[in-house]
Design a protein around this motif. Structure first.
Motif, PDB file in Angstrom:
ATOM      1  N   UNK A 148      -8.199  -4.525  10.520  1.00  0.00           N
ATOM      2  CA  UNK A 148      -7.242  -4.670   9.421  1.00  0.00           C
ATOM      3  C   UNK A 148      -5.837  -4.307   9.844  1.00  0.00           C
ATOM      4  N   UNK A 149      -5.682  -3.184  10.545  1.00  0.00           N
ATOM      5  CA  UNK A 149      -4.364  -2.747  10.997  1.00  0.00           C
ATOM      6  C   UNK A 149      -4.556  -1.789  12.163  1.00  0.00           C
ATOM      7  N   UNK A 170      -7.141  -8.953  -0.203  1.00  0.00           N
ATOM      8  CA  UNK A 170      -6.629  -8.315   1.015  1.00  0.00           C
ATOM      9  C   UNK A 170      -6.236  -6.868   0.762  1.00  0.00           C
ATOM     10  N   UNK A 171      -5.747  -6.572  -0.437  1.00  0.00           N
ATOM     11  CA  UNK A 171      -5.434  -5.182  -0.768  1.00  0.00           C
ATOM     12  C   UNK A 171      -6.704  -4.335  -0.771  1.00  0.00           C
ATOM     13  N   UNK A 172      -7.787  -4.878  -1.309  1.00  0.00           N
ATOM     14  CA  UNK A 172      -9.063  -4.155  -1.287  1.00  0.00           C
ATOM     15  C   UNK A 172      -9.546  -3.938   0.150  1.00  0.00           C
ATOM     16  N   UNK A 173      -9.359  -4.925   1.008  1.00  0.00           N
ATOM     17  CA  UNK A 173      -9.749  -4.764   2.408  1.00  0.00           C
ATOM     18  C   UNK A 173      -8.918  -3.689   3.096  1.00  0.00           C
ATOM     19  N   UNK A 174      -7.633  -3.647   2.790  1.00  0.00           N
ATOM     20  CA  UNK A 174      -6.771  -2.650   3.440  1.00  0.00           C
ATOM     21  C   UNK A 174      -7.131  -1.235   2.975  1.00  0.00           C
ATOM     22  N   UNK A 216       0.832  -1.203   0.000  1.00  0.00           N
ATOM     23  CA  UNK A 216       0.000   0.000   0.000  1.00  0.00           C
ATOM     24  C   UNK A 216       0.864   1.250   0.000  1.00  0.00           C
ATOM     25  N   UNK A 217       1.980   1.233   0.733  1.00  0.00           N
ATOM     26  CA  UNK A 217       2.877   2.393   0.729  1.00  0.00           C
ATOM     27  C   UNK A 217       3.468   2.627  -0.657  1.00  0.00           C
ATOM     28  N   UNK A 218       3.828   1.557  -1.360  1.00  0.00           N
ATOM     29  CA  UNK A 218       4.365   1.718  -2.722  1.00  0.00           C
ATOM     30  C   UNK A 218       3.304   2.285  -3.656  1.00  0.00           C
ATOM     31  N   UNK A 219       2.065   1.835  -3.511  1.00  0.00           N
ATOM     32  CA  UNK A 219       0.983   2.382  -4.341  1.00  0.00           C
ATOM     33  C   UNK A 219       0.751   3.845  -4.007  1.00  0.00           C
ATOM     34  N   UNK A 220       0.808   4.176  -2.723  1.00  0.00           N
ATOM     35  CA  UNK A 220       0.614   5.569  -2.326  1.00  0.00           C
ATOM     36  C   UNK A 220       1.684   6.482  -2.874  1.00  0.00           C
TER      37      UNK A 220
END
Length: 625
Positions: free
Chosen positions: A306-307, A283-287, A252-256
């Motif tokens: 989730x986190x 799981x990416x969609x859930x995050x 997610x950080x790389x996508x951001x």
């Protein structure tokens, strides 16, 4: 003795041990206490939420020797037989394998017999929605007025598939998904009673992954207990093949940061560990959903499954709400695509590229780009300008400038010629087709004669006549820079055809999303044949559709959408296919002009050398006025 699975060992035996479903327990307990027992019940809800277990408890409560009672004793013969599944008066029928009319007729024939040992004959029909229409019709009358000693309990995961006539004859109870806290507490009790050592984090992860199904949670705990003596979160991830928080944070950080290289490298690492591409995208969609909910409602506790709050707070600045919405749409589209693709990895890689670059033709993607520009402007960062494709003036893009012609000699008024007004140094330097078109459009240097002789086509039928301002009856007007797009005959594949097709496809998708179905039906029948000078030309096989698309209401609506997409005005021109095909033969005729035979020898000696050479190339004739 053979090993018994945990979900069978720990099946609830009374209403007190039934996890969750407080509303169902209260209603059934009050009915048993007051004696208001219905003849048919419908238990509806997701799998593993206790529908069949509740039906067995209700059967025991009705047939207990101390009952009917909401608290069966579990000690009498009837309770024991029902718990063991050996009772002659409690029948469990699987409607998935006994779904025909013959089975229901056989069941109906047995209803007249009184119970053998119990007070009521209880028929538990599981997955009742699988019965055929004929079977439902056979059951209908019996279900409406069964004998006094018969009670039906129907269980289903798809209540919408049950006919309304059956629905209306039953008391319906909806079973909800068990909460994560309830599953975690029950798993801790089961693990302690079964001699399984499990961490609280592992039990909570099992509860989250079971999605509200207690049977799934117990089965997963049973499997993890076999894998390792100490059940940890890592054990659960290994059993389920899930990605895990740490890897998801990096992805997610790389996508951001819009770092596609790091995102693809992270995906490669996960696939090398045996993770399924679909699981990664889920799981990416859930995050990302957790990030979106965290930004909208920070106090929503469901987010922190989730986190942690600290990690979500650190990743939130990378994303805006519109970008997260666009990312969710793209992930859902990729998950749908995975159902029919043979190469799941390619779909996952393309999805990550789109997420990093915020590309896509959906409305959410466009809003995400607008949001990014607004944030950059608010922070004082200048927006990246779109590079200019061509900085030449429009007139230079319409037609190439001709080479300067040599000075024309003065021709006596009594000796005019019927050929083009071009004089080249040699025959092999004959003008090209583009130069001829520019020469034909140039203003005439010689006054139009009052009398025109016999045309060239009458003398030379095999060679096409070339228009010239000095001899043609209707001189061709010079094309204005803006008038090229208005011409009905359009050169096919003109301009940046790829960009034009991209704009047109995005336009069609937006029109469909805005529910303009009549406009979409007309527009989708055409194809892009040219995109030049911000004029998008679309050709249609049916001329009446092209005419309808050219009306002000349709054309104005589509030009407004093109303005939203391209951020600059784009004119839409709709023509018929026949008008596109007219351009190619006309241009080819000029290129394929054969060299004309020698001019008439009568007046050839009276002409200058350069004029005679032009006649040899272009086939001119001499006319006296």
């Amino acid at each position: 003795m053979a090993y018994v699975a945990l979900y069978r060992q720990w099946r609830p035996r009374n209403f007190d041990t039934l996890v969750g479903q407080q509303a169902v327990k209260t209603a059934l307990t009050n009915a048993l206490t007051s004696g208001r027992i219905a003849h048919a019940y419908l238990f509806a809800g997701p799998r593993g939420t206790g529908k069949t277990s509740t039906a067995r408890i209700l059967a025991k409560a009705l047939n207990c020797e101390h009952g009917p009672t909401p608290v069966p004793c579990d000690a009498c013969d009837n309770c024991k037989r029902i718990a063991e599944g050996t009772s002659m008066d409690v029948f469990e029928i699987d409607a998935a394998s006994n779904r025909g009319i013959d089975e229901i007729k056989a069941l109906r024939d047995q209803l007249a017999f009184t119970p053998v040992d119990c007070r009521y004959k209880v028929y538990i029909i599981d997955e009742v929605h699988m019965l055929t229409t004929e079977a439902f019709n056979a059951l209908l009358k019996t279900l409406e007025e069964p004998p006094a000693h018969v009670i039906f309990i129907l269980a289903t995961t798809d209540p919408h598939k049950i006919p309304a006539t059956i629905h209306s004859r039953c008391q319906r109870f909806d079973f909800r998904r068990v909460t994560v806290e309830e599953i975690t507490a029950h798993l801790a009790m089961v693990a302690k009673g079964s001699g399984i050592t499990a961490d609280e984090e592992a039990l909570r992860l099992i509860a989250v992954q079971s999605e509200g199904g207690m049977r799934d949670a117990l089965s997963l705990l049973d499997q993890c207990g076999v894998m390792d003596k100490q059940v940890t979160a890592a054990t659960v991830r290994q059993v389920l093949g899930i990605v895990g928080r740490d890897a998801l944070r990096e992805l997610v950080a790389a996508i951001g940061r819009k770092d596609a290289a790091v995102a693809l490298a992270q995906l490669e690492q996960l696939l090398a560990q045996g993770k399924d591409p679909r699981q990664v995208l889920v799981e990416l969609a859930e995050y990302l959903r957790a990030l979106l909910l965290y930004q909208a409602v920070p106090g929503y506790n469901e987010v922190y499954l989730t986190d942690t709050e600290e990690q979500l707070h650190a990743l939130a600045p990378f994303f805006g709400r519109d970008r997260l919405m666009a990312a969710e749409e793209r992930l859902h589209a990729a998950l749908q695509e995975l159902k029919g693709t043979m190469r799941a990895r390619i779909t996952a890689e393309l999805c990550l590229l789109d997420l990093c670059r915020m590309e896509g033709s959906t409305l959410a993607s466009l809003l995400a780009r607008v949001e990014q520009l607004e944030r950059q402007l608010a922070q004082g960062v200048p927006a990246v300008a779109v590079p200019a494709v061509n900085v030449q003036p429009v007139a230079a893009q319409v037609a190439p400038q001709p080479k300067p012609a040599p000075p024309k000699p003065v021709i006596p008024q009594d000796k005019l010629y019927d050929g083009p007004d071009y004089f080249g140094p040699e025959e092999e330097d004959a003008p090209s087709a583009d130069e001829l078109s520019n020469l034909s459009a140039a203003p005439p240097a010689v006054q139009q004669p009052a009398v025109v002789s016999q045309p060239v086509a009458a003398l030379k039928p095999k060679s096409a006549p070339i228009a010239h301002p000095a001899v043609a009856s209707k001189p061709v007007a010079a094309p204005a820079p803006k008038a090229v797009a208005n011409e009905k005959t359009v050169e096919e594949f003109g301009g940046d055809i790829a960009a034009g097709e991209d704009f047109w496809q995005q336009t069609l998708e937006l029109v469909r999303s805005e529910k303009k179905m009549s406009m979409h039906s007309c527009a989708k029948a055409g194809r892009v044949c040219s995109f030049d000078n911000d004029v998008l030309t679309v050709a249609y096989k049916a001329a009446f559709i092209a005419g309808r698309m050219s009306k002000d209401d349709y054309r104005g609506y589509f030009e407004e959408i093109l303005l939203r997409l391209a951020r600059r005005p784009i004119r839409l021109q709709c023509i018929a296919e026949s008008e596109v095909q007219k351009a190619a033969p006309k241009k080819a005729a000029v290129k394929a002009e054969p060299a004309a035979p020698a001019p008439s020898p009568v007046a050839e000696s009276a002409l200058p050398d350069n004029l005679r050479k032009a006649m040899n190339v272009l086939g001119g004739t001499i006319t006296k006025v």
